[in-house]
Motif scaffolding. Structure first.
Motif, PDB file in Angstrom:
ATOM      1  N   UNK A 156     -29.245   4.175  48.143  1.00 42.39           N
ATOM      2  CA  UNK A 156     -30.247   4.485  49.158  1.00 42.39           C
ATOM      3  C   UNK A 156     -31.482   3.649  48.848  1.00 42.39           C
ATOM      4  N   UNK A 157     -31.939   2.910  49.849  1.00 40.92           N
ATOM      5  CA  UNK A 157     -33.125   2.071  49.677  1.00 40.92           C
ATOM      6  C   UNK A 157     -34.272   2.637  50.496  1.00 40.92           C
ATOM      7  N   UNK A 158     -35.412   2.824  49.853  1.00 39.86           N
ATOM      8  CA  UNK A 158     -36.605   3.330  50.538  1.00 39.86           C
ATOM      9  C   UNK A 158     -37.643   2.222  50.592  1.00 39.86           C
ATOM     10  N   UNK A 159     -38.024   1.856  51.818  1.00 37.08           N
ATOM     11  CA  UNK A 159     -39.079   0.873  52.027  1.00 37.08           C
ATOM     12  C   UNK A 159     -40.182   1.539  52.832  1.00 37.08           C
ATOM     13  N   UNK A 160     -41.341   1.655  52.209  1.00 37.70           N
ATOM     14  CA  UNK A 160     -42.421   2.456  52.778  1.00 37.70           C
ATOM     15  C   UNK A 160     -41.900   3.879  52.993  1.00 37.70           C
ATOM     16  N   UNK A 161     -41.830   4.362  54.249  1.00 38.62           N
ATOM     17  CA  UNK A 161     -41.339   5.722  54.503  1.00 38.62           C
ATOM     18  C   UNK A 161     -39.958   5.734  55.140  1.00 38.62           C
ATOM     19  N   UNK A 162     -39.295   4.583  55.170  1.00 45.33           N
ATOM     20  CA  UNK A 162     -37.984   4.485  55.800  1.00 45.33           C
ATOM     21  C   UNK A 162     -36.878   4.352  54.756  1.00 45.33           C
ATOM     22  N   UNK A 163     -35.808   5.157  54.966  1.00 43.82           N
ATOM     23  CA  UNK A 163     -34.651   5.142  54.075  1.00 43.82           C
ATOM     24  C   UNK A 163     -33.481   4.466  54.784  1.00 43.82           C
ATOM     25  N   UNK A 164     -32.714   3.711  53.999  1.00 45.81           N
ATOM     26  CA  UNK A 164     -31.516   3.061  54.528  1.00 45.81           C
ATOM     27  C   UNK A 164     -30.374   3.270  53.546  1.00 45.81           C
ATOM     28  N   UNK A 165     -29.217   3.710  54.076  1.00 42.95           N
ATOM     29  CA  UNK A 165     -28.046   3.882  53.219  1.00 42.95           C
ATOM     30  C   UNK A 165     -26.788   3.635  54.034  1.00 42.95           C
ATOM     31  N   UNK A 166     -25.728   3.257  53.351  1.00 42.36           N
ATOM     32  CA  UNK A 166     -24.457   3.001  54.021  1.00 42.36           C
ATOM     33  C   UNK A 166     -23.324   3.404  53.101  1.00 42.36           C
ATOM     34  N   UNK A 167     -22.408   4.225  53.633  1.00 39.75           N
ATOM     35  CA  UNK A 167     -21.220   4.648  52.893  1.00 39.75           C
ATOM     36  C   UNK A 167     -19.989   4.320  53.740  1.00 39.75           C
ATOM     37  N   UNK A 168     -18.828   4.702  53.254  1.00 40.16           N
ATOM     38  CA  UNK A 168     -17.604   4.485  54.044  1.00 40.16           C
ATOM     39  C   UNK A 168     -17.543   5.416  55.248  1.00 40.16           C
ATOM     40  N   UNK A 169     -18.331   6.495  55.243  1.00 40.42           N
ATOM     41  CA  UNK A 169     -18.290   7.480  56.326  1.00 40.42           C
ATOM     42  C   UNK A 169     -19.412   7.327  57.336  1.00 40.42           C
ATOM     43  N   UNK A 170     -20.559   6.799  56.912  1.00 39.47           N
ATOM     44  CA  UNK A 170     -21.696   6.703  57.826  1.00 39.47           C
ATOM     45  C   UNK A 170     -22.728   5.717  57.291  1.00 39.47           C
ATOM     46  N   UNK A 171     -23.668   5.371  58.164  1.00 45.53           N
ATOM     47  CA  UNK A 171     -24.868   4.626  57.753  1.00 45.53           C
ATOM     48  C   UNK A 171     -26.063   5.333  58.367  1.00 45.53           C
ATOM     49  N   UNK A 172     -27.182   5.279  57.668  1.00 49.49           N
ATOM     50  CA  UNK A 172     -28.359   6.022  58.124  1.00 49.49           C
ATOM     51  C   UNK A 172     -29.612   5.192  57.918  1.00 49.49           C
ATOM     52  N   UNK A 173     -30.517   5.283  58.900  1.00 42.95           N
ATOM     53  CA  UNK A 173     -31.829   4.640  58.801  1.00 42.95           C
ATOM     54  C   UNK A 173     -32.869   5.587  59.368  1.00 42.95           C
ATOM     55  N   UNK A 174     -33.919   5.846  58.604  1.00 42.27           N
ATOM     56  CA  UNK A 174     -34.981   6.701  59.089  1.00 42.27           C
ATOM     57  C   UNK A 174     -35.701   7.410  57.970  1.00 42.27           C
ATOM     58  N   UNK A 175     -36.451   8.438  58.328  1.00 43.65           N
ATOM     59  CA  UNK A 175     -37.154   9.232  57.325  1.00 43.65           C
ATOM     60  C   UNK A 175     -36.176  10.195  56.661  1.00 43.65           C
ATOM     61  N   UNK A 176     -36.607  10.782  55.548  1.00 44.39           N
ATOM     62  CA  UNK A 176     -35.732  11.742  54.868  1.00 44.39           C
ATOM     63  C   UNK A 176     -36.550  12.588  53.905  1.00 44.39           C
ATOM     64  N   UNK A 177     -36.204  13.875  53.839  1.00 45.48           N
ATOM     65  CA  UNK A 177     -36.851  14.787  52.903  1.00 45.48           C
ATOM     66  C   UNK A 177     -35.823  15.794  52.423  1.00 45.48           C
ATOM     67  N   UNK A 178     -36.128  16.441  51.306  1.00 42.84           N
ATOM     68  CA  UNK A 178     -35.258  17.534  50.860  1.00 42.84           C
ATOM     69  C   UNK A 178     -35.353  18.720  51.817  1.00 42.84           C
ATOM     70  N   UNK A 179     -36.536  18.970  52.338  1.00 39.81           N
ATOM     71  CA  UNK A 179     -36.762  20.070  53.271  1.00 39.81           C
ATOM     72  C   UNK A 179     -37.740  19.616  54.331  1.00 39.81           C
ATOM     73  N   UNK A 180     -37.844  20.401  55.437  1.00 37.60           N
ATOM     74  CA  UNK A 180     -38.743  20.021  56.511  1.00 37.60           C
ATOM     75  C   UNK A 180     -38.024  19.230  57.578  1.00 37.60           C
ATOM     76  N   UNK A 181     -38.761  18.676  58.501  1.00 42.72           N
ATOM     77  CA  UNK A 181     -38.184  17.932  59.619  1.00 42.72           C
ATOM     78  C   UNK A 181     -38.556  16.461  59.534  1.00 42.72           C
ATOM     79  N   UNK A 182     -37.724  15.615  60.137  1.00 39.62           N
ATOM     80  CA  UNK A 182     -37.977  14.179  60.185  1.00 39.62           C
ATOM     81  C   UNK A 182     -37.137  13.548  61.283  1.00 39.62           C
ATOM     82  N   UNK A 183     -37.326  12.243  61.488  1.00 39.72           N
ATOM     83  CA  UNK A 183     -36.591  11.494  62.503  1.00 39.72           C
ATOM     84  C   UNK A 183     -35.694  10.471  61.836  1.00 39.72           C
TER      85      UNK A 183
END
Length: 230
Positions: A156-183
């Motif tokens: 998982x790579x975090x640049x500023x407040x944006x996270x990017x990750x890629x696995x065999x099942x999915x890829x994701x780009x956006x904010x992320x937290x353990x709890x709370x809401x995000x986009x």
């Protein structure tokens, strides 16, 4: 005609005076040579003495300059050290300079988690790596970039407040937290996708879900479940 007795005596006297003159001249020359040799030896001795005095002066100046540089921290001596925190929860192993943490070091806690970093004057300087025992690894390369490596090797790579990750099942780009809401945007391996609001790791709030057939539903989600459209 043969010399008279008087003439022979006169000739012998002249010869004797000539020998005396030659002897005195030779002695005078020897004295001059001795004086010259003595003067040469004296010059050599004086030159050696001057060289020794000059060397002593340079050594003294070097010692004084070195002491000044050390006292003003322009130059320092470093060594490796192992030091435990006052509450005995952390152990520091690494460089020590003028009583401060300095250089490459590893800080460990009681659980075996480790922080690897470079210190300067007692403060962290540059990249930091945190290794959770038998868990994830977090590497902060710069203030704005951080890499997280999970146990399953997911990156998982975090640049500023944006996270990017890629696995065999999915890829994701956006904010992320353990709890709370995000986009954030999620693209699944079957080509389905979700773009919208998240909460506690699940789609929650307004979002758009696109099926594998390419149909898009703009819905409100609650704990990952789409709600019926009004």
């Amino acid at each position: 005609m043969g010399q008279t007795f008087k003439e022979k005596v006169a000739a012998l006297e002249l010869k004797r005076q000539a020998e005396i003159a030659n002897s005195e001249q030779s002695k005078s020359s020897d004295k001059s040579n001795d004086a010259f040799e003595g003067a040469s030896v004296s010059v050599v001795k004086n030159e050696l003495k001057f060289q020794h005095q000059t060397l002593a002066i340079f050594v003294s100046l070097f010692v004084v300059l070195f002491a000044y540089l050390y006292a003003t921290d322009i130059i320092t001596f470093s060594k490796n050290a192992s030091q435990m925190s006052l509450d005995k929860t952390f152990v520091y192993k690494g460089g020590m300079e003028n009583g401060n943490f300095s250089g490459d070091a590893v800080v460990s806690d009681k659980s075996g988690n480790q922080l690897t970093a470079k210190f300067k004057s007692g403060k962290i300087d540059g990249a930091v790596t945190y290794q959770k025992k038998d868990g994830y690894t977090v590497t902060q390369k710069t203030q704005n970039q951080t890499n997280v490596k999970l146990v399953d090797k997911t990156m998982i790579t975090k640049t500023n407040d944006q996270y990017t990750t890629k696995t065999t099942d999915f890829s994701y780009t956006g904010s992320w937290r353990f709890a709370g809401t995000w986009e954030g945007n999620m693209l699944f391996s079957n080509k389905a996708s979700y773009k919208g609001s998240w909460k506690n790791g699940l789609p929650n709030g307004q979002g758009a879900y696109t099926t594998i057939l390419g149909e898009t539903m703009d819905r409100k989600f609650k704990f990952g479940v789409p709600q019926n459209a009004n």
